[in-house]
Design a protein around this motif. Structure first.
Motif, PDB file in Angstrom:
ATOM      1  N   THR A   1       0.942  -1.120   0.361  1.00  0.00           N
ATOM      2  CA  THR A   1       0.035   0.031   0.725  1.00  0.00           C
ATOM      3  C   THR A   1       0.921   1.428   0.071  1.00  0.00           C
TER       4      THR A   1
ATOM      5  N   ASN B   1       1.433   3.537  -3.054  1.00  0.00           N
ATOM      6  CA  ASN B   1       0.335   5.394  -2.788  1.00  0.00           C
ATOM      7  C   ASN B   1       1.851   5.717  -3.090  1.00  0.00           C
TER       8      ASN B   1
ATOM      9  N   LEU C   1      -8.072   0.915  -1.460  1.00  0.00           N
ATOM     10  CA  LEU C   1      -6.301   0.957  -2.623  1.00  0.00           C
ATOM     11  C   LEU C   1      -7.071   0.273  -3.733  1.00  0.00           C
TER      12      LEU C   1
ATOM     13  N   ILE D   1       0.678   7.225   3.158  1.00  0.00           N
ATOM     14  CA  ILE D   1      -0.677   7.469   3.447  1.00  0.00           C
ATOM     15  C   ILE D   1      -0.899   7.341   5.504  1.00  0.00           C
TER      16      ILE D   1
ATOM     17  N   ARG E   1      -9.101  11.810   2.126  1.00  0.00           N
ATOM     18  CA  ARG E   1      -9.366  10.915   1.265  1.00  0.00           C
ATOM     19  C   ARG E   1     -10.587  10.876   0.011  1.00  0.00           C
TER      20      ARG E   1
END
Length: 1101
Positions: A196, A200, A265, A481, A493
């Motif tokens: 993740t 990102n 995600l 994140i 987000r």
């Protein structure tokens, strides 16, 4: 002119780096962006002014990574070994950490305008490693499918593979406890977190939809971490290293963090389509969160603490943002495990010590005592605490651990750092170190101490820590994140998918009332309760939660990999509080408590009312998503026929006021609440043939007329009762005679008992006038439920071997608090549940351990009810379970019966005749005995009976038993069972959970609850005497049963050998006096010289 051109060059480089960093760390909140950008600009400006020095430092770390990490990367797969001298076996955990170190330097180089291609090289190396791990696991896709159904070691993914081929390197037979026993949940979770973070940051790691589906199935894999015992980070299980897995807080915390990180995600990054998004079950996440926090600050049942918790509560997982939990857990790790050379993994850890036999997989019983005070110390964790200090902004911590780390880092001929795996006590110093811990110098392990055998995990973490310390890397670059921030302070987000954004302090829970029919809606309106019918909320559809399960089964399907998508797991209270967009339709699901269940609890209106209150409080307390939760309360016509429906109206009126037990509630029309709701788009269905979706929304009932205007017009359910007749005589009669009696029977009690006899003889499929025995039992159970005939309902449910919903999570909720659970009928043998189980295994265990005779058969379902209620209560009222280490369900039912007889009398109804809500009330009453015993003047005899049934002991009881055992060279006798002083004291520690379990097992052999409780009082008396007379010791076994008998003999009843009930009925002070006299007499009756009294009298008070 030259100076001006140089200034323009620097200005241009500055603008490029600012724009790049902004693209790496986008922030949508304007105020937050301005402040963060200002800080970053200052940071970058300082580095730009010394550009050449920054570039020189980055190049230095580039060289270190090339020589100490990339030099050992697999050519074919890109994975890494644990140590550089290994040429065949790649390790997934080490590979992830190496990839993170490489990626961290890539992030640092992105600030440089002219990085000479090094940034791209590093990014591709990190991608290759992450994809190499993925390729290894893709070959084991069949294991994931099996693991989703049954979490066991045979089905677990491996974490060690051949470096070049990716094949399994250890067979199942020889894999042992290293990984095959589900020891890899934390590794898979770490992979998901790292994946993740990298995606990102802009890396493209996932290429195809089959890979997307595989990652989705990894999410299913870790969702059940809360009920999967594993072997932890160190792959040894319990600290005894005997092949026993445990629930580890570090593993569950990693899973919790992974679920938070990857939810919503898009695996294809910013360019991805809507169907490449990952979905997480919010209820599974909540179970992992609550159980993780319940376990802390402990690591597991046998481990009081563990260094692995540092990586869980801080970098890289950041699994908790509760400051109190963080400080307590971290403080305990430091206080118990920190040394001058590093951190011990856990207490009495034999790995790397000179006294451990490396050729033997498991330890002998009591062998861990040999490792006390000489455990190896790992400098790796100094680096982790340096990173932690930087994330926390604690410069003092960074300075302290940098200093400690610097002492333990070695250098090779190039000046590259070498991180020894651990430091150990040499053989000549072992005895001295045991006597005076910390007094002896330690020696670095060969692993990690030379260029020929680099410890890659340690080197990777060290590089990350130094990049941060030297200001070459910003915390936002290794945590794009923002895991290190509480969820409510992270950048918001935006998008179509729910995200974990924390809970507002004044959260409002939205409530929609749906009436089953217009007739019911009209009746509710006369009481001022406004509802909507399914037709009125259209085009929004109201679905049962079971229909949503059908939709989710298409999530993660891959025919090529043999993956079937989401398992048929129930949708919990949090999942049904979202509004869903599915194939152009808007859907709201009502909670599971309104589902017409196979189990009989749905027939109890009082229980439903309590469940609604509990559901609202639960959602309000645990909601973590963007948008408000929206709960659909479904009112059925059968509800209004219940005599307690007025209580339901009172609850709805309370909700209308805007508050429910302190919770803010907003009740309104669904269309008006949607704008502020949490909305989840299930876009993965775009790839599914809509014609395959067989969904049945909740249907509105149609009536010819409006009908009832008030509750007085509605016919109520009658209070039904039947005589309880004994049918044992029919056991000896023929089947034809039983069939004839069944035809003549007009009561449900008689029919159910006669069917029970037929069931045992002929089976479920035996036909009676064209109807099977099973079908007859189902029909009778349904009729009895409508008539609230609870004894028949429970009897039929038990014969049908039904299992209550959510019993598995409730068992887990009890176990993770450190308690054990037993089922079985008193006084018969009990079965201990000490680890989470699948529902199918629970059903088998319950119905095999409780014999199906006429009376015991009720216990099979009653005990399920107790487990269900206890599992919910322990989450909301954990204090009422204090002092109860082993929750013995059969004995809890005995306590409830005792209470009934004491306060209602002999005319009290049997428990099987009580409503489920009454059973829950009785359970709460007996568990809260300490609150009402004195105000209600509860006599000592009944209180001892109740406390004995519950198995409750004082807070320091087990420590007091340890104190007595340490003074008794020949052991301690409890309930005719001898506990030897050795090897007990050497094998265990005073505060160890295993010691408490051992004592509890001995106490549980006592079948008289009041006798057991007086034995507990006796332990307190002996402990008090020993505390006031520390010179005392016992040369013979301390027989508690004998001492209790001697105390009784001092009473008037004892002198004539009468009934002990008056003794058990005496006041606590009076019994304590007799017990103290018996102990003193026992001491003085022996040879005084045996006790080293120094001519002093024994002090009792």
């Amino acid at each position: 002119m030259v100076v001006k051109q140089i200034d323009l060059v620097w200005k241009r480089r500055f603008e490029i780096m600012v724009s790049r960093l902004d693209s790496i760390c986008p922030m949508t909140d304007i105020a937050g962006r301005a402040q963060s950008q200002a800080n970053i600009e200052v940071d970058i400006f300082l580095r730009v002014t010394n550009y050449e020095e920054t570039l020189r430092q980055l190049d230095m770390y580039y060289g270190i990574i090339k020589r100490k990490i990339l030099a050992y990367q697999s050519i074919t797969l890109g994975i890494f070994p644990s140590f550089s001298e290994e040429t065949d076996i790649g390790d997934v955990r080490t590979s992830i950490n190496c990839a993170k170190a490489i990626w961290s330097l890539f992030q640092a180089y992105r600030r440089i305008d002219d990085d000479r291609g090094r940034s791209y090289e590093l990014s591709q190396s990190a991608i290759k490693c992450m994809r190499g791990i993925l390729q290894c696991w893709l070959r084991q896709a069949s294991r994931i499918e099996k693991f989703k159904e049954l979490q066991c070691h045979q089905n677990a993914l491996h974490i060690k593979f051949h470096l070049e081929t990716g094949e399994e390197v250890i067979s199942e037979q020889n894999y042992g406890h290293l990984q095959a026993s589900c020891s890899n949940i934390d590794v898979i979770s770490l992979y998901l977190i790292t994946l993740t973070q990298m995606i990102n940051s802009g890396l493209q790691i996932i290429y195809t939809m089959d890979e997307v589906n595989f990652i989705q199935n990894l999410v299913y894999y870790v969702e059940r971490a809360y009920r999967t015992p594993d072997f932890g980070m160190w792959e040894r299980g319990s600290k005894y290293n005997n092949g026993t897995p445990e629930m580890h807080a570090s593993s569950i915390g990693m899973a919790k963090s992974a679920l938070e990180a990857i939810n919503g995600l898009n695996l294809f990054g910013e360019r991805g389509a809507s169907w490449s998004v990952i979905y997480v079950d919010i209820d599974a996440h909540n179970r992992n969160r609550s159980i993780f926090e319940a376990l802390l600050p402990r690591e597991s049942s046998s481990k009081n603490t563990d260094a692995s918790l540092l990586t869980t509560i801080s970098y890289p997982a950041f699994a908790t943002h509760d400051d109190a939990i963080y400080v307590q857990t971290k403080g305990k790790v430091i206080a118990k495990l920190k040394g001058e050379y590093g951190f011990k993994r856990f207490l009495r850890d034999g790995y790397g010590t000179v006294v451990e036999d490396p050729c033997r997989r498991f330890y002998y019983k009591g062998e861990t005592k040999e490792f006390e005070n000489i455990e190896s110390e790992w400098p790796l964790f100094f680096a982790y605490l340096v990173i932690d200090g930087i994330f926390k902004g604690d410069q003092e911590q960074v300075k302290d651990y940098q200093k400690l780390l610097k002492k333990r880092v070695r250098r090779d001929k190039y000046g590259d750092p070498l991180i020894p795996q651990y430091y150990f006590v040499p053989v000549d110093s072992v005895s001295y170190e045991k006597q005076d811990p910390g007094s002896q110098p330690r020696v670095a392990s060969k692993k990690g101490s030379s260029s020929s055998n680099v410890f890659l995990w340690g080197t990777s973490v060290y590089i990350i820590s130094q990049l941060l310390v030297e200001g070459l890397l910003h915390v936002n670059e290794i945590d794009p994140i923002r895991r290190y921030l509480p969820s409510y302070t992270r950048p918001r987000r935006t998008g179509r998918y729910s995200a974990f954004q924390g809970t507002a302090s004044d959260l409002v829970v939205q409530v929609v009332l749906i009436a089953e029919s217009m007739r019911l809606q009209a009746m509710m309106a006369t009481y001022g309760i406004q509802t909507q019918t399914p037709h009125e909320v259209e085009p929004v559809q109201i679905w049962p939660p079971s229909e949503l399960i059908k939709i989710y089964k298409y999530l993660g399907i891959s025919k090529k990999l043999g993956l079937d998508g989401r398992p048929a797991r129930p949708i919990g209270a949090l999942g049904t509080s979202k509004i869903y967009r599915i194939c152009g339709q808007t859907v709201l699901c009502y909670p599971l408590i309104f589902e017409v269940s196979d189990f009989y609890l749905s027939h109890d209106m009082a229980l439903l009312i309590d469940d609604i209150r509990t559901e609202l409080q639960f959602v309000g307390r645990h909601w973590r998503l963007t948008g408000r939760p929206t709960i659909c309360l479904l009112i059925r016509e059968e509800h209004m026929r219940d005599p307690k429906f007025r209580e339901m109206l009172d609850l709805l009126a309370q909700l209308k006021s805007g508050y429910c037990d302190g919770l803010k509630v907003r009740m309104g029309r669904l269309q008006n609440l949607m704008a502020s709701s949490c909305i989840e788009h299930l876009d993965f269905l775009n790839l599914v043939d809509v014609n395959l979706l067989e969904v049945s929304p909740f249907q509105q009932l149609q009536h010819a007329s409006i009908g009832y205007q008030s509750l007085t017009d509605i016919p109520k359910a009658i209070a039904y009762s039947e005589p309880r007749v004994n049918f044992e005589e029919f056991e000896l009669k023929s089947t034809s005679e039983i069939m004839e009696a069944l035809k003549m029977s007009d009561t449900m009690w008689a029919q159910s008992h006669l069917l029970c006899i037929l069931l045992r003889r002929e089976g479920f499929d035996y036909m009676i006038e064209g109807v099977s025995v099973r079908e007859r039992l189902v029909l009778i159970e349904r009729q009895a439920g409508m008539l609230k005939h609870w004894s028949v309902v429970r009897f039929c449910s038990s014969l049908l071997q039904k299992l209550v919903h959510s019993v598995s999570p409730c068992i887990t909720s009890i176990l993770v608090t450190g308690k054990q659970l037993t089922i079985g009928v008193v006084p018969k043998q009990e079965v201990v549940l000490d680890k989470p189980m699948a529902p199918s295994d629970i059903r088998s265990l319950i119905y095999s351990s409780i014999t199906p005779d006429t009376h015991d058969i009720f216990q099979a379902v009653l005990q399920q009810e107790i487990i269900l209620y206890a599992g919910k209560l322990i989450s909301t009222h954990p204090d009422i379970f204090s002092g109860i280490l082993k929750f013995r369900v059969g004995w809890v039912l005995r306590a409830m019966e005792t209470y009934q007889k004491a306060f209602v009398g002999e005319e009290a109804e049997p428990l099987e005749c009580c409503s489920p809500s009454e059973i829950r009330r009785l359970l709460f009453k007996v568990l809260t005995i300490e609150e009402w015993a004195e105000p209600e003047s509860l006599i000592p005899y009944i209180r001892r009976q109740l406390e004995g049934c519950l198995g409750r002991v004082p807070p320091d009881f087990y420590q007091r038993v340890w104190q007595i055992l340490s003074k008794a060279s020949k052991g301690l006798i409890i309930g005719k069972n001898l506990l030897p002083q050795q090897p007990t004291l050497s094998e265990m520690t005073m505060s160890e959970h295993g010691f408490a379990i051992r004592i509890e097992e001995m106490l549980n052999s006592i079948s008289c609850p009041e006798y057991r409780q007086v034995l507990v009082e006796l332990v307190l008396v002996i402990s008090t005497i020993l505390t006031r007379n520390p010179e005392l010791y016992f040369p013979e076994p301390v027989d508690l049963d004998d001492l209790l008998s001697k105390a009784f003999m001092l009473t008037e009843e004892g002198k004539v050998r009468g009934d002990m009930k008056p003794f058990f009925s005496a006041s606590y002070a009076k019994v304590t006096g007799y017990l103290a006299r018996a102990v003193v007499n026992h001491i003085l009756s022996d040879d005084i010289s045996s006790f080293n009294l120094d001519d002093q009298c024994c002090k009792v008070s």
